[in-house]
Design a protein around this motif. Sequence first.
Motif, PDB file in Angstrom:
ATOM      1  N   TYR B  33       0.910  -1.454   0.120  1.00 15.96           N
ATOM      2  CA  TYR B  33       0.054  -0.158   0.075  1.00 15.96           C
ATOM      3  C   TYR B  33       0.685   1.313   0.297  1.00 15.96           C
ATOM      4  CZ  TYR B  33      -2.958  -3.252   2.454  1.00 15.96           C
ATOM      5  OH  TYR B  33      -3.751  -4.702   2.984  1.00 15.96           O
ATOM      6  N   TYR B  35      -0.214   5.039   1.259  1.00 14.70           N
ATOM      7  CA  TYR B  35      -0.757   6.137   2.022  1.00 14.70           C
ATOM      8  C   TYR B  35      -0.074   7.436   2.368  1.00 14.70           C
ATOM      9  CZ  TYR B  35      -3.557   2.170   4.775  1.00 14.70           C
ATOM     10  OH  TYR B  35      -4.449   0.911   4.434  1.00 14.70           O
ATOM     11  N   LEU B  43      -4.723   9.463   7.918  1.00 17.11           N
ATOM     12  CA  LEU B  43      -3.432   8.836   6.855  1.00 17.11           C
ATOM     13  C   LEU B  43      -4.634   8.653   5.804  1.00 17.11           C
ATOM     14  CD1 LEU B  43      -1.608   6.047   9.449  1.00 17.11           C
ATOM     15  CD2 LEU B  43      -0.928   7.061   7.301  1.00 17.11           C
ATOM     16  N   SER B  48      -3.523   0.505  -3.410  1.00 20.26           N
ATOM     17  CA  SER B  48      -3.036  -0.437  -2.630  1.00 20.26           C
ATOM     18  C   SER B  48      -2.739  -1.728  -4.194  1.00 20.26           C
ATOM     19  CB  SER B  48      -4.543  -1.551  -2.393  1.00 20.26           C
ATOM     20  OG  SER B  48      -4.565  -2.321  -1.304  1.00 20.26           O
ATOM     21  N   ILE B  55      -5.401  -2.448  -6.591  1.00 16.04           N
ATOM     22  CA  ILE B  55      -6.783  -3.222  -6.424  1.00 16.04           C
ATOM     23  C   ILE B  55      -8.134  -2.088  -5.391  1.00 16.04           C
ATOM     24  CG2 ILE B  55      -6.513  -5.629  -6.098  1.00 16.04           C
ATOM     25  CD1 ILE B  55      -5.864  -5.672  -2.876  1.00 16.04           C
ATOM     26  N   ILE B  56      -7.544  -0.872  -5.573  1.00 17.94           N
ATOM     27  CA  ILE B  56      -8.430   0.508  -4.794  1.00 17.94           C
ATOM     28  C   ILE B  56      -7.329   1.723  -5.222  1.00 17.94           C
ATOM     29  CG2 ILE B  56      -9.573  -0.728  -3.337  1.00 17.94           C
ATOM     30  CD1 ILE B  56      -7.512   0.809  -1.450  1.00 17.94           C
ATOM     31  N   GLU B  58      -7.771   5.615  -4.448  1.00 21.21           N
ATOM     32  CA  GLU B  58      -8.731   6.467  -4.161  1.00 21.21           C
ATOM     33  C   GLU B  58      -8.396   7.590  -4.440  1.00 21.21           C
ATOM     34  OE1 GLU B  58     -10.802   5.714  -1.329  1.00 21.21           O
ATOM     35  OE2 GLU B  58     -10.334   3.550  -2.286  1.00 21.21           O
ATOM     36  N   PHE B  90       3.970   7.028   3.297  1.00 20.85           N
ATOM     37  CA  PHE B  90       4.198   5.520   3.766  1.00 20.85           C
ATOM     38  C   PHE B  90       3.659   4.428   3.068  1.00 20.85           C
ATOM     39  CE2 PHE B  90       4.705   7.064   8.462  1.00 20.85           C
ATOM     40  CZ  PHE B  90       4.788   7.638   8.257  1.00 20.85           C
ATOM     41  N   SER B  94       1.341  -6.437   4.068  1.00 25.36           N
ATOM     42  CA  SER B  94       0.006  -6.703   4.913  1.00 25.36           C
ATOM     43  C   SER B  94      -0.568  -8.640   3.462  1.00 25.36           C
ATOM     44  CB  SER B  94      -1.114  -6.422   5.371  1.00 25.36           C
ATOM     45  OG  SER B  94      -2.166  -5.607   3.975  1.00 25.36           O
ATOM     46  N   LEU B  96      -2.901 -10.501   2.185  1.00 27.20           N
ATOM     47  CA  LEU B  96      -4.334 -10.817   3.081  1.00 27.20           C
ATOM     48  C   LEU B  96      -4.486 -12.488   3.427  1.00 27.20           C
ATOM     49  CD1 LEU B  96      -5.166  -9.977  -0.343  1.00 27.20           C
ATOM     50  CD2 LEU B  96      -5.342  -8.376   1.746  1.00 27.20           C
ATOM     51  N   ALA B 102      -1.145  -4.583   8.934  1.00 23.40           N
ATOM     52  CA  ALA B 102       0.338  -4.105   8.650  1.00 23.40           C
ATOM     53  C   ALA B 102       1.265  -3.322   9.287  1.00 23.40           C
ATOM     54  CB  ALA B 102      -0.825  -2.195   7.709  1.00 23.40           C
TER      55      ALA B 102
END
Lengths: 112, 113
Positions: B33, B35, B43, B48, B55-56, B58, B90, B94, B96, B102
């Motif tokens: 990820y 951030y 944050l 991701s 997958i995302i 934002e 950052f 992680s 899944l 994380a």
Amino acid sequence: GQQVMQIPQYQHVQEGEDFTTYCNSSTTLSNIQWYKQRPGGHPVFLIQLVKSGEVKKQKRLTFQFGEAKKNSSLHITATQTTDVGTYFCAGPHGGSQGNLIFGKGTKLSVKP
Amino acid sequence: DTAVSQTPKYLVTQMGNDKSIKCEQNLGHDTMYWYKQDSKKFLKIMFSYNNKELIINETVPNRFSPKSPDKAHLNLHINSLELGDSAVYFCASSQLGRNTEAFFGQGTRLTVV
């Protein structure tokens, strides 16, 4: 969209006093995580809660997950100066395991 | 030994420049990820990647482009930097599954002048 809200935004306490931060989600969470970020540092994982009504303790820290799995709290008993930092709760984003949405954090300062 | 490492730690650059931040994890995680943490310490997830697939995203401006050459690396390239891009970025990773803890890198403090 999904939101994770956290209060208070700031908390100033005298060393030895207790501290609590509250986290509320707009959706039911499969789990909730708590992180601590020291000043100038990066977020560090503290704990994950999964079960409804779950309570976990780590020394002076008590974590609670609500019965409806939409809220959580972190309580610190008898704060110490080493507790200083920002505490974040985080929940899965859109139900996707692994993608976390963070609350805005509670910044704790402790006066010796 | 560092689980999630990102470079550089500090980056000062002029408006309009293009810059990259690198991230590597040695935890064998399948998800990484980016951030962004602004001056108020909020944050916000930007991207991701799971097994090299986005997958995302934002609502990040398309001046930001993540690149994942393999599942251990997720780099962030930023074009035409703006003052508002100043923040701490950052990287995190992680695995899944049930335990989705994380792990964060040390952060890159980007200052655009």
